[in-house]
Design a protein around this motif. Structure first.
Motif, PDB file in Angstrom:
ATOM      1  N   LEU A  26       0.857  -1.173   0.000  1.00 55.72           N
ATOM      2  CA  LEU A  26       0.000   0.000   0.000  1.00 55.72           C
ATOM      3  C   LEU A  26       0.895   1.225   0.000  1.00 55.72           C
ATOM      4  CD1 LEU A  26      -2.511  -1.337   2.605  1.00 55.72           C
ATOM      5  CD2 LEU A  26      -2.892  -1.143   0.192  1.00 55.72           C
ATOM      6  N   GLY A  27       0.653   2.055  -0.964  1.00 53.90           N
ATOM      7  CA  GLY A  27       1.550   3.173  -1.186  1.00 53.90           C
ATOM      8  C   GLY A  27       1.348   4.358  -0.267  1.00 53.90           C
ATOM      9  N   GLN A  28       2.261   5.295  -0.389  1.00 51.79           N
ATOM     10  CA  GLN A  28       2.190   6.514   0.398  1.00 51.79           C
ATOM     11  C   GLN A  28       1.107   7.443  -0.123  1.00 51.79           C
ATOM     12  OE1 GLN A  28       6.299   7.687  -0.157  1.00 51.79           O
ATOM     13  NE2 GLN A  28       6.702   7.253   1.988  1.00 51.79           N
ATOM     14  N   ASN A  29       0.605   7.178  -1.300  1.00 54.76           N
ATOM     15  CA  ASN A  29      -0.380   8.050  -1.927  1.00 54.76           C
ATOM     16  C   ASN A  29      -1.812   7.707  -1.546  1.00 54.76           C
ATOM     17  OD1 ASN A  29       1.810   9.197  -3.207  1.00 54.76           O
ATOM     18  ND2 ASN A  29       1.645   7.856  -4.964  1.00 54.76           N
ATOM     19  N   GLY A  30      -2.003   7.053  -0.428  1.00 52.18           N
ATOM     20  CA  GLY A  30      -3.360   6.744   0.003  1.00 52.18           C
ATOM     21  C   GLY A  30      -3.832   5.388  -0.461  1.00 52.18           C
ATOM     22  N   ALA A  31      -5.090   5.335  -0.820  1.00 51.17           N
ATOM     23  CA  ALA A  31      -5.753   4.078  -1.140  1.00 51.17           C
ATOM     24  C   ALA A  31      -5.285   3.493  -2.469  1.00 51.17           C
ATOM     25  CB  ALA A  31      -7.261   4.296  -1.182  1.00 51.17           C
ATOM     26  N   SER A  32      -5.335   2.162  -2.532  1.00 44.57           N
ATOM     27  CA  SER A  32      -4.986   1.439  -3.760  1.00 44.57           C
ATOM     28  C   SER A  32      -6.056   0.407  -4.050  1.00 44.57           C
ATOM     29  CB  SER A  32      -3.648   0.725  -3.609  1.00 44.57           C
ATOM     30  OG  SER A  32      -2.591   1.635  -3.505  1.00 44.57           O
ATOM     31  N   ARG A  33      -6.361   0.252  -5.315  1.00 46.31           N
ATOM     32  CA  ARG A  33      -7.292  -0.788  -5.734  1.00 46.31           C
ATOM     33  C   ARG A  33      -6.587  -2.135  -5.748  1.00 46.31           C
ATOM     34  NH1 ARG A  33     -11.356   1.470 -10.288  1.00 46.31           N
ATOM     35  NH2 ARG A  33     -12.329  -0.505  -9.728  1.00 46.31           N
ATOM     36  N   PHE A  34      -7.385  -3.199  -5.632  1.00 45.08           N
ATOM     37  CA  PHE A  34      -6.838  -4.553  -5.611  1.00 45.08           C
ATOM     38  C   PHE A  34      -5.983  -4.810  -6.847  1.00 45.08           C
ATOM     39  CE2 PHE A  34      -6.850  -9.071  -6.442  1.00 45.08           C
ATOM     40  CZ  PHE A  34      -6.591  -9.615  -5.192  1.00 45.08           C
ATOM     41  N   SER A  35      -6.481  -4.419  -8.019  1.00 45.67           N
ATOM     42  CA  SER A  35      -5.750  -4.691  -9.264  1.00 45.67           C
ATOM     43  C   SER A  35      -4.395  -3.987  -9.278  1.00 45.67           C
ATOM     44  CB  SER A  35      -6.582  -4.279 -10.477  1.00 45.67           C
ATOM     45  OG  SER A  35      -6.912  -2.907 -10.411  1.00 45.67           O
ATOM     46  N   ARG A  36      -4.333  -2.800  -8.723  1.00 47.42           N
ATOM     47  CA  ARG A  36      -3.050  -2.069  -8.665  1.00 47.42           C
ATOM     48  C   ARG A  36      -2.074  -2.775  -7.727  1.00 47.42           C
ATOM     49  NH1 ARG A  36      -1.984   3.719  -6.160  1.00 47.42           N
ATOM     50  NH2 ARG A  36       0.163   3.962  -6.806  1.00 47.42           N
ATOM     51  N   LEU A  37      -2.579  -3.240  -6.603  1.00 46.01           N
ATOM     52  CA  LEU A  37      -1.727  -3.972  -5.670  1.00 46.01           C
ATOM     53  C   LEU A  37      -1.206  -5.255  -6.314  1.00 46.01           C
ATOM     54  CD1 LEU A  37      -3.822  -3.591  -2.406  1.00 46.01           C
ATOM     55  CD2 LEU A  37      -1.640  -2.484  -2.929  1.00 46.01           C
ATOM     56  N   ARG A  38      -2.085  -5.936  -7.025  1.00 47.62           N
ATOM     57  CA  ARG A  38      -1.687  -7.195  -7.673  1.00 47.62           C
ATOM     58  C   ARG A  38      -0.599  -6.951  -8.721  1.00 47.62           C
ATOM     59  NH1 ARG A  38      -4.928 -11.551 -10.933  1.00 47.62           N
ATOM     60  NH2 ARG A  38      -3.521 -13.282 -10.592  1.00 47.62           N
ATOM     61  N   GLN A  39      -0.718  -5.877  -9.476  1.00 46.14           N
ATOM     62  CA  GLN A  39       0.304  -5.534 -10.466  1.00 46.14           C
ATOM     63  C   GLN A  39       1.630  -5.199  -9.791  1.00 46.14           C
ATOM     64  OE1 GLN A  39      -1.510  -2.302 -12.596  1.00 46.14           O
ATOM     65  NE2 GLN A  39      -2.400  -3.643 -14.148  1.00 46.14           N
ATOM     66  N   ALA A  40       1.567  -4.469  -8.683  1.00 42.86           N
ATOM     67  CA  ALA A  40       2.774  -4.055  -7.972  1.00 42.86           C
ATOM     68  C   ALA A  40       3.487  -5.231  -7.326  1.00 42.86           C
ATOM     69  CB  ALA A  40       2.431  -3.003  -6.921  1.00 42.86           C
ATOM     70  N   LEU A  41       2.743  -6.280  -7.040  1.00 44.90           N
ATOM     71  CA  LEU A  41       3.301  -7.453  -6.366  1.00 44.90           C
ATOM     72  C   LEU A  41       3.338  -8.636  -7.328  1.00 44.90           C
ATOM     73  CD1 LEU A  41       1.328  -6.984  -3.046  1.00 44.90           C
ATOM     74  CD2 LEU A  41       3.763  -6.506  -3.424  1.00 44.90           C
ATOM     75  N   ALA A  42       4.014  -8.455  -8.422  1.00 45.41           N
ATOM     76  CA  ALA A  42       4.116  -9.501  -9.442  1.00 45.41           C
ATOM     77  C   ALA A  42       4.603 -10.802  -8.812  1.00 45.41           C
ATOM     78  CB  ALA A  42       5.068  -9.062 -10.546  1.00 45.41           C
ATOM     79  N   GLY A  43       3.958 -11.884  -9.180  1.00 48.89           N
ATOM     80  CA  GLY A  43       4.340 -13.189  -8.654  1.00 48.89           C
ATOM     81  C   GLY A  43       3.506 -13.633  -7.463  1.00 48.89           C
ATOM     82  N   VAL A  44       2.736 -12.731  -6.879  1.00 53.41           N
ATOM     83  CA  VAL A  44       1.858 -13.081  -5.761  1.00 53.41           C
ATOM     84  C   VAL A  44       0.504 -13.464  -6.346  1.00 53.41           C
ATOM     85  CG1 VAL A  44       0.702 -12.216  -3.690  1.00 53.41           C
ATOM     86  CG2 VAL A  44       3.052 -11.538  -4.175  1.00 53.41           C
TER      87      VAL A  44
END
Length: 90
Positions: free
Chosen positions: A1-19
């Motif tokens: 979860l970024g410093q820029n506030g809220a994140s959508r599930f799809s954004r988190l999934r992209q940021a955590l490639a391989g999870v």
């Protein structure tokens, strides 16, 4: 979860490639249960869900930053230790 506030599930999934989606879902639920993450569902079609660090979750930023810095500084030593261990245990 970024410093820029809220994140959508799809954004988190992209940021955590391989999870996997399942593992990310389980982890987010656990973090929510522990009071580290808040989950907001917006009544849209399709549903829009956002995750954000709570005040308690924010308190982990500095310790995790320190751990990350330590990891970067000592990765070569960790790799060497692993190789030595693996050589002894084969």
């Amino acid at each position: 979860l970024g410093q820029n506030g809220a994140s959508r599930f799809s954004r988190l999934r992209q940021a955590l490639a391989g999870v996997s989606e399942k593992m990310l879902t389980q982890t987010l639920r656990t973090l929510e249960r522990d009071g580290l993450v808040s989950r907001t569902v917006y009544p849209e079609v399709p549903p829009h869900v956002e995750y954000e660090l709570t005040a308690l979750g924010q308190t982990l930023r500095e310790p995790l930053k320190a751990l990350t810095e330590w990891s970067v500084l000592h990765i070569e030593e960790v790799i060497t230790a692993r190789e030595e261990y693996d050589g002894r245990t084969r």
